[in-house]
Enzyme design. Structure first.
Site, PDB file in Angstrom:
ATOM      1  N   TYR A  87     132.849  -9.674  16.455  1.00 48.22           N
ATOM      2  CA  TYR A  87     131.679  -8.898  16.039  1.00 48.22           C
ATOM      3  C   TYR A  87     131.987  -7.404  16.066  1.00 48.22           C
ATOM      4  O   TYR A  87     131.763  -6.688  15.084  1.00 48.22           O
ATOM      5  CB  TYR A  87     130.471  -9.207  16.924  1.00 48.22           C
ATOM      6  CG  TYR A  87     129.228  -8.465  16.489  1.00 48.22           C
ATOM      7  CD1 TYR A  87     128.488  -8.906  15.396  1.00 48.22           C
ATOM      8  CD2 TYR A  87     128.805  -7.322  17.150  1.00 48.22           C
ATOM      9  CE1 TYR A  87     127.360  -8.221  14.970  1.00 48.22           C
ATOM     10  CE2 TYR A  87     127.680  -6.625  16.736  1.00 48.22           C
ATOM     11  CZ  TYR A  87     126.958  -7.084  15.655  1.00 48.22           C
ATOM     12  OH  TYR A  87     125.846  -6.402  15.233  1.00 48.22           O
ATOM     13  N   THR A 122     114.766  -7.207  18.447  1.00 43.91           N
ATOM     14  CA  THR A 122     114.726  -8.242  17.410  1.00 43.91           C
ATOM     15  C   THR A 122     114.912  -9.615  18.061  1.00 43.91           C
ATOM     16  O   THR A 122     115.334  -9.706  19.215  1.00 43.91           O
ATOM     17  CB  THR A 122     115.861  -8.038  16.395  1.00 43.91           C
ATOM     18  OG1 THR A 122     117.112  -8.179  17.089  1.00 43.91           O
ATOM     19  CG2 THR A 122     115.776  -6.672  15.727  1.00 43.91           C
TER      20      THR A 122
END
Length: 177
Positions: A87, A122
Site C-alpha cells: 500500500y 471513513t
C-alpha cells in the site's frame, strides 16, 4: 475506461477533469510473507489504474490545452510502514507518477496534482482500527484513541476535507498549482 469516457463525452461533452480515487489495501503482512499477487493487485489498482485513466483522457485535454487531473494518494506514501509495504509503496509511486505527469503536461495547459490524506473518518479507516484493536486485544475506542493521538488536530478528518481540496484543484482557480 475507454467505454466510460466515450459515454461521458457523448452525454456531457469533453472531459476537462478527472479524480483518481481508486485504492485498495491488503492484509497486514510481513514483507517476507508477502504474496506477490497481493503486491501486484494493490499496485495495479493504486498506480497502474491512474496511468490507464490518464492515457485515455490526456490526449484530448492536450488538444484543448486545458485539463485537471487529481490523484488521491496518501500520507502513507511519504515513508514506509511495517506490514503495509504494498500500500505505502503504491501511494509513493502514485505521487511520483503525479509529479512526472505534472512536469510533462504543465506546458500543455493540463495540471496534475495529488492529495495525500492522513486518517480520514471513513469505513476503511474504522475497519482498520477494528482489525488492529482485535489483534492487540483492545477495544475499538482504545485503539482509536491511540491512532488519533498521532494526529496533531486530535481526530480523523471528515471526508469533506478531501473533497474540498479536490474541488479547488479541479477548478480554473488552481491553474498555477
Amino acid at each position: 475506461i475507454e467505454e466510460t469516457v466515450s459515454q461521458v463525452e457523448k452525454e456531457l461533452g469533453p472531459v476537462s477533469g478527472s479524480v483518481f480515487v481508486a485504492g485498495v489495501l491488503h492484509p497486514a503482512t510481513a514483507t517476507e510473507e508477502l504474496r506477490v499477487e497481493d503486491w501486484e493487485r494493490v499496485h495495479d489498482t493504486n498506480v497502474v489504474g491512474a496511468l490507464r485513466v490518464a492515457k485515455t483522457i490526456v490526449p484530448q485535454m492536450k488538444k484543448r490545452r486545458y485539463g485537471r487531473l487529481v490523484h488521491i494518494a496518501s500520507w502513507w506514501g511519504y515513508y514506509g510502514h511495517a506490514f503495509f509495504a504494498p500500500y505505502g509503496s503504491s501511494k509513493a509511486a502514485l505521487m511520483s507518477l503525479t509529479q512526472s505527469m505534472a512536469e510533462e503536461l504543465g506546458p500543455t495547459g493540463v495540471t496534475v496534482n495529488s492529495v495525500s490524506p492522513g486518517m480520514i473518518d471513513t469505513p476503511m479507516h474504522k475497519s482498520a482500527i477494528e482489525t488492529e484493536a482485535a489483534e492487540r486485544n483492545l477495544s475499538f475506542e482504545e485503539m482509536q484513541a491511540i491512532e488519533w493521538a498521532k494526529i496533531p488536530i486530535g481526530y480523523a478528518g471528515p471526508p469533506a476535507a478531501i473533497s474540498d481540496a479536490v474541488s479547488f484543484l479541479l477548478s480554473r482557480r488552481s491553474g498555477y498549482i
